[in-house]
Design a protein around this motif. Structure first.
Motif, PDB file in Angstrom:
ATOM      1  N   HIS A  18      41.581  29.916  33.550  1.00 55.45           N
ATOM      2  CA  HIS A  18      42.982  30.322  33.415  1.00 55.45           C
ATOM      3  C   HIS A  18      43.592  30.754  34.748  1.00 55.45           C
ATOM      4  CE1 HIS A  18      42.590  30.074  29.107  1.00 55.45           C
ATOM      5  NE2 HIS A  18      41.512  30.850  29.168  1.00 55.45           N
ATOM      6  N   HIS A  19      42.851  30.589  35.834  1.00 58.49           N
ATOM      7  CA  HIS A  19      43.302  30.993  37.175  1.00 58.49           C
ATOM      8  C   HIS A  19      43.736  32.462  37.177  1.00 58.49           C
ATOM      9  CE1 HIS A  19      44.187  26.600  38.541  1.00 58.49           C
ATOM     10  NE2 HIS A  19      42.971  26.767  38.085  1.00 58.49           N
ATOM     11  N   ASP A  20      42.869  33.323  36.658  1.00 58.39           N
ATOM     12  CA  ASP A  20      43.169  34.740  36.566  1.00 58.39           C
ATOM     13  C   ASP A  20      42.146  35.559  37.344  1.00 58.39           C
ATOM     14  OD1 ASP A  20      41.015  34.238  34.939  1.00 58.39           O
ATOM     15  OD2 ASP A  20      41.776  35.311  33.204  1.00 58.39           O
ATOM     16  N   ASP A  21      42.324  36.873  37.344  1.00 57.17           N
ATOM     17  CA  ASP A  21      41.391  37.824  37.969  1.00 57.17           C
ATOM     18  C   ASP A  21      41.102  37.511  39.436  1.00 57.17           C
ATOM     19  OD1 ASP A  21      41.181  39.283  35.644  1.00 57.17           O
ATOM     20  OD2 ASP A  21      39.425  38.184  34.933  1.00 57.17           O
ATOM     21  N   GLY A  22      42.142  37.283  40.218  1.00 52.72           N
ATOM     22  CA  GLY A  22      41.958  37.088  41.650  1.00 52.72           C
ATOM     23  C   GLY A  22      41.504  35.702  42.055  1.00 52.72           C
ATOM     24  N   TYR A  23      41.760  34.711  41.234  1.00 56.99           N
ATOM     25  CA  TYR A  23      41.349  33.336  41.517  1.00 56.99           C
ATOM     26  C   TYR A  23      41.921  32.853  42.851  1.00 56.99           C
ATOM     27  CZ  TYR A  23      41.365  28.234  41.074  1.00 56.99           C
ATOM     28  OH  TYR A  23      41.231  26.897  41.301  1.00 56.99           O
ATOM     29  N   THR A  24      43.222  33.058  43.058  1.00 57.98           N
ATOM     30  CA  THR A  24      43.869  32.577  44.286  1.00 57.98           C
ATOM     31  C   THR A  24      43.318  33.300  45.507  1.00 57.98           C
ATOM     32  OG1 THR A  24      45.857  32.147  42.975  1.00 57.98           O
ATOM     33  CG2 THR A  24      46.113  32.167  45.360  1.00 57.98           C
ATOM     34  N   ALA A  25      43.112  34.592  45.392  1.00 55.97           N
ATOM     35  CA  ALA A  25      42.562  35.350  46.519  1.00 55.97           C
ATOM     36  C   ALA A  25      41.143  34.891  46.837  1.00 55.97           C
ATOM     37  CB  ALA A  25      42.572  36.845  46.196  1.00 55.97           C
ATOM     38  N   ARG A  26      40.369  34.587  45.809  1.00 51.43           N
ATOM     39  CA  ARG A  26      39.006  34.077  46.041  1.00 51.43           C
ATOM     40  C   ARG A  26      39.052  32.741  46.755  1.00 51.43           C
ATOM     41  NH1 ARG A  26      35.382  35.435  40.716  1.00 51.43           N
ATOM     42  NH2 ARG A  26      36.147  37.543  40.462  1.00 51.43           N
ATOM     43  N   ARG A  27      39.958  31.866  46.330  1.00 50.36           N
ATOM     44  CA  ARG A  27      40.062  30.563  46.999  1.00 50.36           C
ATOM     45  C   ARG A  27      40.422  30.735  48.460  1.00 50.36           C
ATOM     46  NH1 ARG A  27      43.761  26.464  43.924  1.00 50.36           N
ATOM     47  NH2 ARG A  27      43.921  25.669  46.021  1.00 50.36           N
ATOM     48  N   ALA A  28      41.387  31.593  48.743  1.00 54.70           N
ATOM     49  CA  ALA A  28      41.794  31.818  50.133  1.00 54.70           C
ATOM     50  C   ALA A  28      40.646  32.435  50.935  1.00 54.70           C
ATOM     51  CB  ALA A  28      43.022  32.711  50.180  1.00 54.70           C
ATOM     52  N   GLY A  29      39.994  33.426  50.371  1.00 56.71           N
ATOM     53  CA  GLY A  29      38.885  34.077  51.059  1.00 56.71           C
ATOM     54  C   GLY A  29      37.721  33.137  51.318  1.00 56.71           C
ATOM     55  N   LEU A  30      37.406  32.306  50.325  1.00 54.86           N
ATOM     56  CA  LEU A  30      36.301  31.372  50.511  1.00 54.86           C
ATOM     57  C   LEU A  30      36.652  30.244  51.479  1.00 54.86           C
ATOM     58  CD1 LEU A  30      34.936  31.322  46.882  1.00 54.86           C
ATOM     59  CD2 LEU A  30      33.759  32.130  48.916  1.00 54.86           C
ATOM     60  N   ALA A  31      37.921  29.870  51.541  1.00 57.16           N
ATOM     61  CA  ALA A  31      38.331  28.871  52.528  1.00 57.16           C
ATOM     62  C   ALA A  31      38.145  29.421  53.933  1.00 57.16           C
ATOM     63  CB  ALA A  31      39.785  28.461  52.297  1.00 57.16           C
ATOM     64  N   VAL A  32      38.615  30.627  54.153  1.00 56.22           N
ATOM     65  CA  VAL A  32      38.470  31.266  55.469  1.00 56.22           C
ATOM     66  C   VAL A  32      36.986  31.484  55.784  1.00 56.22           C
ATOM     67  CG1 VAL A  32      38.924  33.400  56.755  1.00 56.22           C
ATOM     68  CG2 VAL A  32      40.744  32.335  55.425  1.00 56.22           C
ATOM     69  N   GLY A  33      36.246  31.946  54.794  1.00 58.36           N
ATOM     70  CA  GLY A  33      34.815  32.204  55.002  1.00 58.36           C
ATOM     71  C   GLY A  33      34.030  30.950  55.335  1.00 58.36           C
ATOM     72  N   SER A  34      34.285  29.868  54.602  1.00 55.78           N
ATOM     73  CA  SER A  34      33.532  28.638  54.875  1.00 55.78           C
ATOM     74  C   SER A  34      33.901  28.057  56.234  1.00 55.78           C
ATOM     75  CB  SER A  34      33.745  27.606  53.765  1.00 55.78           C
ATOM     76  OG  SER A  34      35.098  27.221  53.691  1.00 55.78           O
TER      77      SER A  34
END
Length: 167
Positions: free
Chosen positions: A31-47
Motif C-alpha cells: 500500500h506504499h505506507d509506513d515510510g515506503y517513499t523515505a525507505r526508497r530514497a534512503g536505499l537509493a542513496v545508500g546503494s
C-alpha cells in the motif's frame, strides 16, 4: 505466517494469501505506507554510496598493482574482468527484479556476481527510482494469488437442488 499483522499485536482480519515481504521494505510495498517513499530514497542513496565506496576500494587495489609493477597486461586484465563481471551482474540483478531467477543458474553465477558487485549495486540504485526492487514481481504474484483465492472462495447463489429443470 503468524495470525498477527505486527501492529499493536492485533489479529489480521485479511483472509487468504499474504504478501511476501521485501528486504528493507517488509510489506510496505503493498500500500506504499509506513515510510515506503523515505525507505526508497534512503536505499537509493545508500546503494549509490556503497557503490562509490566499492569503486574507491577497487581503485586502491589497482594502484597496489601499479606499485607492484606487475605489468600492463595484468592491469588491463583486471580492469576488463571487473568491467565484464559488473556488466553481467547488473544485467542479472536487473532481470531478477522482474522474474524469479533459476536457483541452479543463480548458484553457478555466485562467483561472478561477487566479483561484479558494483553492477548489482548500481542496478539496485537505478531500480529504486521506479519501484522497490522486486516490487513488480512480488505484486504480480500477490495479485495472482489473491485472484485465485477469490475464485476459490466465491459462493454459488441459490440452492442447486431447487433449480428448475428444463423439459
Amino acid at each position: 505466517m503468524s495470525a498477527e499483522n505486527g501492529k499493536n499485536g492485533t489479529p489480521d482480519t485479511q483472509a487468504g494469501p499474504r504478501p511476501e515481504p521485501l528486504r528493507f521494505y517488509g510489506t510496505t510495498w503493498v500500500h506504499h505506507d509506513d515510510g515506503y517513499t523515505a525507505r526508497r530514497a534512503g536505499l537509493a542513496v545508500g546503494s549509490l554510496a556503497v557503490a562509490a565506496a566499492a569503486c574507491f576500494v577497487l581503485r586502491l587495489a589497482y594502484q597496489g598493482l601499479q606499485i607492484a609493477d606487475i605489468g600492463s597486461f595484468v592491469s588491463l586484465l583486471m580492469i576488463v574482468m571487473f568491467a565484464v563481471c559488473s556488466a553481467l551482474a547488473f544485467r542479472h540483478t536487473w532481470s531478477a527484479f522482474t522474474r524469479r531467477p533459476d536457483p541452479d543458474r543463480q548458484a553457478s553465477l555466485r562467483g561472478l556476481l561477487a566479483i561484479g558487485f558494483v553492477g548489482s549495486l548500481l542496478a539496485y540504485f537505478l531500480r529504486t527510482f521506479t519501484e522497490a526492487p522486486g516490487e513488480k514481481l512480488h505484486r504480480a504474484e500477490y495479485e495472482k494469488a489473491r485472484e485465485e483465492y477469490e475464485r476459490r472462495t466465491t459462493r454459488r447463489t441459490g440452492n442447486p437442488s431447487k433449480k428448475r429443470r428444463r423439459k
